[in-house]
Design a protein around this motif. Sequence first.
Motif, PDB file in Angstrom:
ATOM      1  N   GLY A   1      14.218 -74.906 -75.287  1.00  0.00           N
ATOM      2  CA  GLY A   1      13.504 -74.746 -76.604  1.00  0.00           C
ATOM      3  C   GLY A   1      14.413 -73.570 -77.072  1.00  0.00           C
ATOM      4  O   GLY A   1      14.433 -73.962 -78.334  1.00  0.00           O
ATOM      5  N   ASP A   2      14.790 -72.449 -76.581  1.00  0.00           N
ATOM      6  CA  ASP A   2      15.130 -71.350 -77.199  1.00  0.00           C
ATOM      7  C   ASP A   2      16.872 -71.634 -77.347  1.00  0.00           C
ATOM      8  O   ASP A   2      17.271 -70.391 -77.968  1.00  0.00           O
ATOM      9  CB  ASP A   2      14.508 -70.100 -76.777  1.00  0.00           C
ATOM     10  N   GLY A   3      17.141 -72.330 -76.308  1.00  0.00           N
ATOM     11  CA  GLY A   3      18.742 -71.973 -76.119  1.00  0.00           C
ATOM     12  C   GLY A   3      19.290 -70.764 -75.827  1.00  0.00           C
ATOM     13  O   GLY A   3      20.018 -70.255 -76.101  1.00  0.00           O
ATOM     14  N   ALA A   4      18.416 -70.425 -74.480  1.00  0.00           N
ATOM     15  CA  ALA A   4      18.731 -69.083 -73.999  1.00  0.00           C
ATOM     16  C   ALA A   4      19.035 -69.033 -72.692  1.00  0.00           C
ATOM     17  O   ALA A   4      18.411 -70.026 -71.685  1.00  0.00           O
ATOM     18  CB  ALA A   4      17.896 -68.090 -74.255  1.00  0.00           C
ATOM     19  N   LEU A   5      19.807 -68.404 -72.046  1.00  0.00           N
ATOM     20  CA  LEU A   5      20.025 -68.269 -70.643  1.00  0.00           C
ATOM     21  C   LEU A   5      19.328 -67.030 -70.058  1.00  0.00           C
ATOM     22  O   LEU A   5      19.347 -65.925 -70.825  1.00  0.00           O
ATOM     23  CB  LEU A   5      21.303 -67.938 -70.478  1.00  0.00           C
ATOM     24  N   VAL A   6      18.282 -67.205 -69.123  1.00  0.00           N
ATOM     25  CA  VAL A   6      17.213 -66.148 -68.715  1.00  0.00           C
ATOM     26  C   VAL A   6      17.749 -65.639 -67.264  1.00  0.00           C
ATOM     27  O   VAL A   6      17.893 -66.644 -66.151  1.00  0.00           O
ATOM     28  CB  VAL A   6      16.060 -66.657 -68.641  1.00  0.00           C
ATOM     29  N   LEU A   7      18.018 -64.193 -67.045  1.00  0.00           N
ATOM     30  CA  LEU A   7      18.122 -63.839 -65.855  1.00  0.00           C
ATOM     31  C   LEU A   7      17.116 -62.638 -65.466  1.00  0.00           C
ATOM     32  O   LEU A   7      17.141 -61.740 -66.138  1.00  0.00           O
ATOM     33  CB  LEU A   7      19.757 -62.934 -65.964  1.00  0.00           C
ATOM     34  N   ASP A   8      16.274 -63.339 -64.928  1.00  0.00           N
ATOM     35  CA  ASP A   8      14.944 -62.370 -64.648  1.00  0.00           C
ATOM     36  C   ASP A   8      14.326 -62.103 -66.191  1.00  0.00           C
ATOM     37  O   ASP A   8      14.271 -62.882 -66.995  1.00  0.00           O
ATOM     38  CB  ASP A   8      15.147 -61.216 -63.678  1.00  0.00           C
ATOM     39  N   GLY A   9      14.354 -60.872 -66.222  1.00  0.00           N
ATOM     40  CA  GLY A   9      13.848 -60.200 -67.734  1.00  0.00           C
ATOM     41  C   GLY A   9      15.317 -60.149 -68.606  1.00  0.00           C
ATOM     42  O   GLY A   9      14.837 -60.099 -69.953  1.00  0.00           O
TER      43      GLY A   9
ATOM     44  N   LEU B   1      30.498 -63.130 -68.581  1.00  0.00           N
ATOM     45  CA  LEU B   1      29.410 -64.346 -68.583  1.00  0.00           C
ATOM     46  C   LEU B   1      29.452 -64.754 -70.024  1.00  0.00           C
ATOM     47  O   LEU B   1      29.560 -65.998 -70.230  1.00  0.00           O
ATOM     48  CB  LEU B   1      27.952 -63.754 -67.972  1.00  0.00           C
ATOM     49  N   LEU B   2      29.412 -63.970 -71.076  1.00  0.00           N
ATOM     50  CA  LEU B   2      29.377 -64.254 -72.355  1.00  0.00           C
ATOM     51  C   LEU B   2      30.737 -65.168 -72.607  1.00  0.00           C
ATOM     52  O   LEU B   2      30.652 -65.980 -73.246  1.00  0.00           O
ATOM     53  CB  LEU B   2      29.353 -63.204 -73.278  1.00  0.00           C
ATOM     54  N   ASP B   3      31.951 -64.631 -72.125  1.00  0.00           N
ATOM     55  CA  ASP B   3      33.041 -65.326 -72.124  1.00  0.00           C
ATOM     56  C   ASP B   3      33.083 -66.925 -71.610  1.00  0.00           C
ATOM     57  O   ASP B   3      33.549 -67.758 -72.382  1.00  0.00           O
ATOM     58  CB  ASP B   3      34.126 -64.601 -71.640  1.00  0.00           C
ATOM     59  N   LEU B   4      32.560 -66.689 -70.278  1.00  0.00           N
ATOM     60  CA  LEU B   4      32.369 -68.104 -69.726  1.00  0.00           C
ATOM     61  C   LEU B   4      31.533 -68.957 -70.249  1.00  0.00           C
ATOM     62  O   LEU B   4      31.659 -70.336 -70.510  1.00  0.00           O
ATOM     63  CB  LEU B   4      31.807 -67.899 -68.192  1.00  0.00           C
ATOM     64  N   ILE B   5      30.204 -68.424 -70.973  1.00  0.00           N
ATOM     65  CA  ILE B   5      29.271 -69.389 -71.811  1.00  0.00           C
ATOM     66  C   ILE B   5      30.184 -70.077 -72.989  1.00  0.00           C
ATOM     67  O   ILE B   5      29.996 -71.103 -73.222  1.00  0.00           O
ATOM     68  CB  ILE B   5      28.194 -68.749 -72.533  1.00  0.00           C
ATOM     69  N   THR B   6      31.025 -69.067 -73.551  1.00  0.00           N
ATOM     70  CA  THR B   6      31.938 -69.956 -74.868  1.00  0.00           C
ATOM     71  C   THR B   6      32.747 -70.943 -74.248  1.00  0.00           C
ATOM     72  O   THR B   6      33.051 -72.120 -74.778  1.00  0.00           O
ATOM     73  CB  THR B   6      32.415 -68.805 -75.592  1.00  0.00           C
TER      74      THR B   6
ATOM     75  N   LEU C   1      33.235 -69.712 -80.201  1.00  0.00           N
ATOM     76  CA  LEU C   1      32.592 -70.895 -80.817  1.00  0.00           C
ATOM     77  C   LEU C   1      32.821 -71.116 -82.291  1.00  0.00           C
ATOM     78  O   LEU C   1      33.164 -70.277 -82.876  1.00  0.00           O
ATOM     79  CB  LEU C   1      31.011 -70.788 -80.700  1.00  0.00           C
ATOM     80  N   PRO C   2      32.886 -72.260 -82.956  1.00  0.00           N
ATOM     81  CA  PRO C   2      32.940 -72.477 -84.230  1.00  0.00           C
ATOM     82  C   PRO C   2      31.843 -72.034 -85.020  1.00  0.00           C
ATOM     83  O   PRO C   2      30.783 -71.792 -84.729  1.00  0.00           O
ATOM     84  CB  PRO C   2      33.001 -73.940 -84.403  1.00  0.00           C
ATOM     85  N   GLY C   3      32.167 -71.630 -86.322  1.00  0.00           N
ATOM     86  CA  GLY C   3      31.106 -71.096 -87.310  1.00  0.00           C
ATOM     87  C   GLY C   3      30.704 -69.778 -87.063  1.00  0.00           C
ATOM     88  O   GLY C   3      29.727 -69.345 -87.682  1.00  0.00           O
ATOM     89  N   GLY C   4      31.622 -68.987 -86.309  1.00  0.00           N
ATOM     90  CA  GLY C   4      31.086 -67.700 -86.194  1.00  0.00           C
ATOM     91  C   GLY C   4      30.015 -67.531 -85.356  1.00  0.00           C
ATOM     92  O   GLY C   4      29.612 -66.317 -85.044  1.00  0.00           O
ATOM     93  N   ARG C   5      29.572 -68.610 -84.514  1.00  0.00           N
ATOM     94  CA  ARG C   5      28.536 -68.256 -83.582  1.00  0.00           C
ATOM     95  C   ARG C   5      29.085 -67.801 -82.098  1.00  0.00           C
ATOM     96  O   ARG C   5      30.299 -67.904 -81.783  1.00  0.00           O
ATOM     97  CB  ARG C   5      27.745 -69.766 -83.224  1.00  0.00           C
ATOM     98  N   ARG C   6      28.463 -66.896 -81.557  1.00  0.00           N
ATOM     99  CA  ARG C   6      28.578 -66.539 -80.288  1.00  0.00           C
ATOM    100  C   ARG C   6      27.493 -65.758 -79.603  1.00  0.00           C
ATOM    101  O   ARG C   6      26.283 -65.429 -80.231  1.00  0.00           O
ATOM    102  CB  ARG C   6      29.677 -65.128 -80.572  1.00  0.00           C
ATOM    103  N   PRO C   7      27.393 -66.104 -78.187  1.00  0.00           N
ATOM    104  CA  PRO C   7      26.218 -65.621 -77.642  1.00  0.00           C
ATOM    105  C   PRO C   7      26.215 -64.039 -77.397  1.00  0.00           C
ATOM    106  O   PRO C   7      27.134 -63.310 -77.380  1.00  0.00           O
ATOM    107  CB  PRO C   7      26.385 -66.067 -76.076  1.00  0.00           C
ATOM    108  N   TYR C   8      24.978 -63.621 -77.532  1.00  0.00           N
ATOM    109  CA  TYR C   8      24.704 -62.179 -77.471  1.00  0.00           C
ATOM    110  C   TYR C   8      23.570 -61.956 -76.320  1.00  0.00           C
ATOM    111  O   TYR C   8      22.842 -62.876 -75.994  1.00  0.00           O
ATOM    112  CB  TYR C   8      23.982 -61.677 -79.002  1.00  0.00           C
ATOM    113  N   VAL C   9      23.566 -60.698 -76.073  1.00  0.00           N
ATOM    114  CA  VAL C   9      22.508 -60.129 -75.098  1.00  0.00           C
ATOM    115  C   VAL C   9      21.134 -59.834 -75.937  1.00  0.00           C
ATOM    116  O   VAL C   9      21.228 -58.852 -76.410  1.00  0.00           O
ATOM    117  CB  VAL C   9      22.820 -58.966 -74.200  1.00  0.00           C
TER     118      VAL C   9
ATOM    119  N   PRO D   1      24.434 -72.876 -75.920  1.00  0.00           N
ATOM    120  CA  PRO D   1      24.480 -74.391 -76.027  1.00  0.00           C
ATOM    121  C   PRO D   1      24.193 -75.036 -74.598  1.00  0.00           C
ATOM    122  O   PRO D   1      24.676 -74.686 -73.788  1.00  0.00           O
ATOM    123  CB  PRO D   1      25.913 -74.822 -76.543  1.00  0.00           C
ATOM    124  N   ALA D   2      23.449 -76.133 -74.896  1.00  0.00           N
ATOM    125  CA  ALA D   2      23.016 -76.948 -73.670  1.00  0.00           C
ATOM    126  C   ALA D   2      24.384 -77.372 -72.873  1.00  0.00           C
ATOM    127  O   ALA D   2      24.468 -77.441 -71.662  1.00  0.00           O
ATOM    128  CB  ALA D   2      22.250 -78.115 -74.029  1.00  0.00           C
ATOM    129  N   GLU D   3      25.373 -77.582 -73.793  1.00  0.00           N
ATOM    130  CA  GLU D   3      26.648 -78.016 -73.011  1.00  0.00           C
ATOM    131  C   GLU D   3      27.148 -77.047 -72.102  1.00  0.00           C
ATOM    132  O   GLU D   3      27.693 -77.356 -71.101  1.00  0.00           O
ATOM    133  CB  GLU D   3      27.787 -78.555 -74.015  1.00  0.00           C
TER     134      GLU D   3
END
Length: 409
Positions: A278-286, A339-344, A254-262, A293-295
């Motif tokens: 609202g939080d831009g988060a993927l939720v897997l149970d807990g 999953l993190l790679d796929l989100i990107t 992702l641009p700007g050094g952003r990356r999804p984290y657990v 990103p919403a995209e």
Amino acid sequence: MRGVTDDARPQDAPLLDELMPWSVAPLRLGRSWIVAPDARTLRTRWDRLVAAEGAEREALFRPSRARTPASAVAALPGRRTGTVRFAREAGPCPAPVRVAHGPFDEQWLLPDHRLIDTARPELWRVAGEPQLFAVEQGYAPGAAGPALLVTAALPEGRSPAGRPGRIRPLFRRPGGREPNLAPGLLDFLGERYGREVDARDWLAWTVAAVRPSPAGCRVPLPAGPEAWAAGVALGRDLLDVQARGALSGTKPRLPGGRRPYVRAAVPARPTTMAYDSGDGALVLDGGRISPVPAEAWEFRVGGARVLEQWFAHRTAPAEPGSLEAIGPAAWPQEWTSELLDLITVLALLGAREPERAAFAARAAGTPGAAEGARALRAAGILPPPARARRPASVLDHREEGPEGQFMLL
């Protein structure tokens, strides 16, 4: 993100089926236990199967009209697997291979021809670097998502809804030799745009400009070099992301050094996936992953959310006692990394989909674009010769036939 529908002008654009003449129907695996999200599971399933005998082995195998433990089958091209009838198989598990089991869903497959109903050996002969596979999605009016996907992994070729498309290798021979294009097309494009055009340029343009239609994907050809150059540049970016960095050699980021984290650990056996907008988060149970990103969440192929499909393939319940029921005891760390790679990947593609859709519409409306098919016919490039629709000859290639015999192709 809506798919671009066909209209009067693109009807005159040439079909991808004419421009990339050799295509193959999707694989038909026949039994779901031969594919899994991790290679360890496949080895465990294999060991369980070969430890069984007689009626138990046959029941675990899940016979079909195309394959039973008694079937006599040749080896897959380039694969060192047994060719004795599977009822007598007692050897070690063949090395699993990476495949595109669905859109953006790379999993592992047991590459044993005795286990696959319809393996499409002609695809296996040409797989491997620098091959890329263009997978044309089955047409569905108004369905959201791209009409054409590209992968470096051998694709199964079916859409999320099960609609069959077509698999079009970029090259007809191993090692990136002989582009799978209508003879003379690259020279025609080079003269038309005043620059050398190679097979990857062509595929990049196609990814950027392709439009779905009931007859199949259509590819407009602009009259001027500026539109061509812009489309190739856009398409190369998208192509590299779709192919997970196969062109650039760098994983998409992702641009700007952003990356999804657990942010909160994924539980051992998650059962649901949801999106917290609202939080831009993927939720897997807990479990919780952000920023997402919403995209990425909204990215669809054939109308189905890719992330939901990916999750379902890893959490769907299986019949107790079946080979499909054999799997990891807990959610593996490698699945989280994937999953993190796929989100990107989905976030990058989703963010540029409006740009790609707008470009495809402009390309179809560019002066001279609608005359592309007529110009190709006038140049004798279309229709392609019948030989271009058949696999390339491999007379110098030896492959093992049933029961250890060799055959020449």
